[in-house]
Design a protein around this motif. Structure first.
Motif, PDB file in Angstrom:
ATOM      1  N   LYS A  97     -33.462  94.054  42.544  1.00  0.00           N
ATOM      2  CA  LYS A  97     -33.188  95.172  41.887  1.00  0.00           C
ATOM      3  C   LYS A  97     -31.678  95.103  41.826  1.00  0.00           C
ATOM      4  O   LYS A  97     -31.172  94.924  43.116  1.00  0.00           O
ATOM      5  CB  LYS A  97     -33.619  96.919  41.368  1.00  0.00           C
ATOM      6  CG  LYS A  97     -35.722  96.719  41.272  1.00  0.00           C
ATOM      7  CD  LYS A  97     -36.190  97.803  41.325  1.00  0.00           C
ATOM      8  CE  LYS A  97     -37.370  98.145  40.935  1.00  0.00           C
ATOM      9  NZ  LYS A  97     -37.882  99.184  40.236  1.00  0.00           N
ATOM     10  N   PHE A  98     -31.022  94.957  40.106  1.00  0.00           N
ATOM     11  CA  PHE A  98     -29.346  95.785  40.436  1.00  0.00           C
ATOM     12  C   PHE A  98     -28.934  96.427  40.610  1.00  0.00           C
ATOM     13  O   PHE A  98     -29.657  96.870  38.955  1.00  0.00           O
ATOM     14  CB  PHE A  98     -28.650  94.550  40.135  1.00  0.00           C
ATOM     15  CG  PHE A  98     -27.525  94.884  40.120  1.00  0.00           C
ATOM     16  CD1 PHE A  98     -26.319  94.730  40.853  1.00  0.00           C
ATOM     17  CD2 PHE A  98     -26.373  95.231  38.784  1.00  0.00           C
ATOM     18  CE1 PHE A  98     -25.161  94.424  40.407  1.00  0.00           C
ATOM     19  CE2 PHE A  98     -25.104  95.721  38.838  1.00  0.00           C
ATOM     20  CZ  PHE A  98     -24.434  94.596  39.882  1.00  0.00           C
ATOM     21  N   LEU A  99     -28.303  97.834  41.357  1.00  0.00           N
ATOM     22  CA  LEU A  99     -27.571  98.435  40.336  1.00  0.00           C
ATOM     23  C   LEU A  99     -26.243  98.939  40.710  1.00  0.00           C
ATOM     24  O   LEU A  99     -25.708  98.838  41.898  1.00  0.00           O
ATOM     25  CB  LEU A  99     -28.229 100.016  42.254  1.00  0.00           C
ATOM     26  CG  LEU A  99     -29.626 100.459  42.010  1.00  0.00           C
ATOM     27  CD1 LEU A  99     -30.812  99.439  41.628  1.00  0.00           C
ATOM     28  CD2 LEU A  99     -29.993 101.615  42.911  1.00  0.00           C
ATOM     29  N   GLY A 100     -25.666  99.519  39.623  1.00  0.00           N
ATOM     30  CA  GLY A 100     -24.774  99.375  39.861  1.00  0.00           C
ATOM     31  C   GLY A 100     -23.933 100.748  38.758  1.00  0.00           C
ATOM     32  O   GLY A 100     -25.373 101.521  38.773  1.00  0.00           O
TER      33      GLY A 100
ATOM     34  N   VAL B 203     -42.850 107.135  51.931  1.00  0.00           N
ATOM     35  CA  VAL B 203     -42.666 105.500  51.272  1.00  0.00           C
ATOM     36  C   VAL B 203     -43.485 104.878  52.004  1.00  0.00           C
ATOM     37  O   VAL B 203     -42.546 104.685  52.665  1.00  0.00           O
ATOM     38  CB  VAL B 203     -41.028 105.678  50.860  1.00  0.00           C
ATOM     39  CG1 VAL B 203     -40.820 104.345  50.541  1.00  0.00           C
ATOM     40  CG2 VAL B 203     -40.334 106.553  50.031  1.00  0.00           C
ATOM     41  N   ALA B 204     -43.907 103.726  51.191  1.00  0.00           N
ATOM     42  CA  ALA B 204     -44.647 102.918  52.017  1.00  0.00           C
ATOM     43  C   ALA B 204     -43.404 101.559  51.923  1.00  0.00           C
ATOM     44  O   ALA B 204     -43.782 100.886  52.554  1.00  0.00           O
ATOM     45  CB  ALA B 204     -46.040 102.815  50.980  1.00  0.00           C
TER      46      ALA B 204
ATOM     47  N   GLU C 190     -33.582 107.385  40.148  1.00  0.00           N
ATOM     48  CA  GLU C 190     -34.487 106.287  38.068  1.00  0.00           C
ATOM     49  C   GLU C 190     -34.635 105.392  38.556  1.00  0.00           C
ATOM     50  O   GLU C 190     -35.763 104.871  38.184  1.00  0.00           O
ATOM     51  CB  GLU C 190     -33.786 106.313  37.512  1.00  0.00           C
ATOM     52  CG  GLU C 190     -32.938 107.434  36.932  1.00  0.00           C
ATOM     53  CD  GLU C 190     -32.111 107.863  35.410  1.00  0.00           C
ATOM     54  OE1 GLU C 190     -31.713 108.898  35.370  1.00  0.00           O
ATOM     55  OE2 GLU C 190     -30.690 106.942  35.616  1.00  0.00           O
ATOM     56  N   ALA C 191     -34.011 104.505  40.137  1.00  0.00           N
ATOM     57  CA  ALA C 191     -34.464 102.944  39.655  1.00  0.00           C
ATOM     58  C   ALA C 191     -36.184 102.628  40.704  1.00  0.00           C
ATOM     59  O   ALA C 191     -36.556 101.644  40.976  1.00  0.00           O
ATOM     60  CB  ALA C 191     -33.194 101.982  40.501  1.00  0.00           C
ATOM     61  N   THR C 192     -36.057 103.775  41.657  1.00  0.00           N
ATOM     62  CA  THR C 192     -37.213 103.778  42.499  1.00  0.00           C
ATOM     63  C   THR C 192     -38.737 104.584  41.901  1.00  0.00           C
ATOM     64  O   THR C 192     -39.546 105.224  42.937  1.00  0.00           O
ATOM     65  CB  THR C 192     -36.608 104.068  44.132  1.00  0.00           C
ATOM     66  OG1 THR C 192     -35.776 105.788  43.662  1.00  0.00           O
ATOM     67  CG2 THR C 192     -35.448 103.381  44.652  1.00  0.00           C
ATOM     68  N   GLU C 193     -38.920 104.518  40.665  1.00  0.00           N
ATOM     69  CA  GLU C 193     -39.593 105.617  40.579  1.00  0.00           C
ATOM     70  C   GLU C 193     -41.242 104.550  40.747  1.00  0.00           C
ATOM     71  O   GLU C 193     -41.834 105.656  40.787  1.00  0.00           O
ATOM     72  CB  GLU C 193     -39.698 106.218  39.047  1.00  0.00           C
ATOM     73  CG  GLU C 193     -39.817 105.080  38.164  1.00  0.00           C
ATOM     74  CD  GLU C 193     -39.447 106.434  36.704  1.00  0.00           C
ATOM     75  OE1 GLU C 193     -39.240 106.948  36.100  1.00  0.00           O
ATOM     76  OE2 GLU C 193     -39.954 104.912  35.445  1.00  0.00           O
ATOM     77  N   ASP C 194     -40.740 103.120  40.895  1.00  0.00           N
ATOM     78  CA  ASP C 194     -42.348 102.846  40.182  1.00  0.00           C
ATOM     79  C   ASP C 194     -42.563 102.972  42.372  1.00  0.00           C
ATOM     80  O   ASP C 194     -43.346 101.330  43.263  1.00  0.00           O
ATOM     81  CB  ASP C 194     -41.872 101.529  40.147  1.00  0.00           C
ATOM     82  CG  ASP C 194     -40.587 100.698  40.720  1.00  0.00           C
ATOM     83  OD1 ASP C 194     -39.500 101.105  41.390  1.00  0.00           O
ATOM     84  OD2 ASP C 194     -40.925  99.185  40.542  1.00  0.00           O
TER      85      ASP C 194
END
Ligand code: PRP
Ligand code: URA
Length: 209
Positions: free
Chosen positions: A156-159, A68-69, A44-48
């Motif tokens: 980004k912070f992923l928790g 992925v670039a 979800e956090a990497t859709e951009d």
């Protein structure tokens, strides 16, 4: 809640989160759940992410595709972030993992840095700090401070679980850092534990405590 905070509503995340919280879940199953939820939050956090075109050869013909670039650095906060970073490098093996050792002093709840494996140059486009628990927010704020001093720009912070106090502390200190979570819980107790939470994420992964 600011527009930089994303709490997953995905049914799979919520299903696995309830199992993760349960005190009937033993360390082996707990580690498996940390890993699975981390992959879903990472998704979800990497859709951009940026993509670059590439051509592959199928058994039948050449085919246009993408890779992925963005160069991605994953920074687990030890110890509890380890389970999340291992899950992420398995799903996207091109990420670089740099460990950051922080622990909370049990008396003051202040983060203490004891290990820093960042390379000398910030040669990445996106830094993902991973830690299952955002409690007072002290560890996450310190980790972002360290990354910014190092030269990281997009962070980004992923928790997995946060307290409202932790989200408030991180967004106030670093309004440019997106926060991706599976849940924001009710409150932080007097010992700095998230309620209802899941207990101590490090102890539950590694059978300590
Ligand atoms: C836990 C957790 C976070 C920190 C969160 O680590 O994994 O790193 O606490 O708390 P904070 O938001 O109040 O800073 P802990 O200090 O228990 O270390 P461990 O992972 O080595 O057990
Ligand atoms: N760290 C944990 O592992 N759990 C909490 O509830 C708070 C900090």
């Amino acid at each position: 809640m600011g527009d930089q905070v994303f709490v997953s509503t995905h049914p799979l995340v919520q299903h696995k989160l309830a199992l993760l919280r349960s005190n009937l879940t033993e360390p082996k199953k707990f580690r498996e759940l940390v890993r699975e939820i981390a992959q879903l939050i990472f998704y979800e956090a990497t859709e951009d992410l940026s993509l670059a075109p590439l051509t592959v050869q199928t058994p039948l013909a050449p085919c246009e595709g993408f890779e992925v670039a963005d160069r991605i650095g994953v920074i687990p906060i030890l110890r509890a972030g380890l389970g999340m970073s291992e899950a992420i490098i398995d799903i996207l093996p091109t990420v670089h993992v740099w460990h950051l050792g922080l622990y909370r002093d049990h008396e003051t709840l202040q983060p203490v840095t004891y290990y820093n494996k960042l390379p000398s140059e910030p040669n990445i486009d996106l830094s993902l700090i991973v830690d299952p628990m955002l409690a007072t927010g002290g560890s996450a704020v310190a980790a972002v401070d360290i990354l910014k001093q190092w030269g990281a720009r997009r962070i980004k912070f992923l928790g997995l679980i946060a307290s409202p106090e932790g989200v408030q502390a991180l967004t106030a200190a670093h309004p440019d850092v997106d926060i991706h979570l599976a849940a924001i819980d009710r409150f932080l107790n007097e010992r700095g534990y998230i309620v209802p939470g899941l207990g101590d994420a490090g102890d539950r992964q590694f059978g300590t405590g």
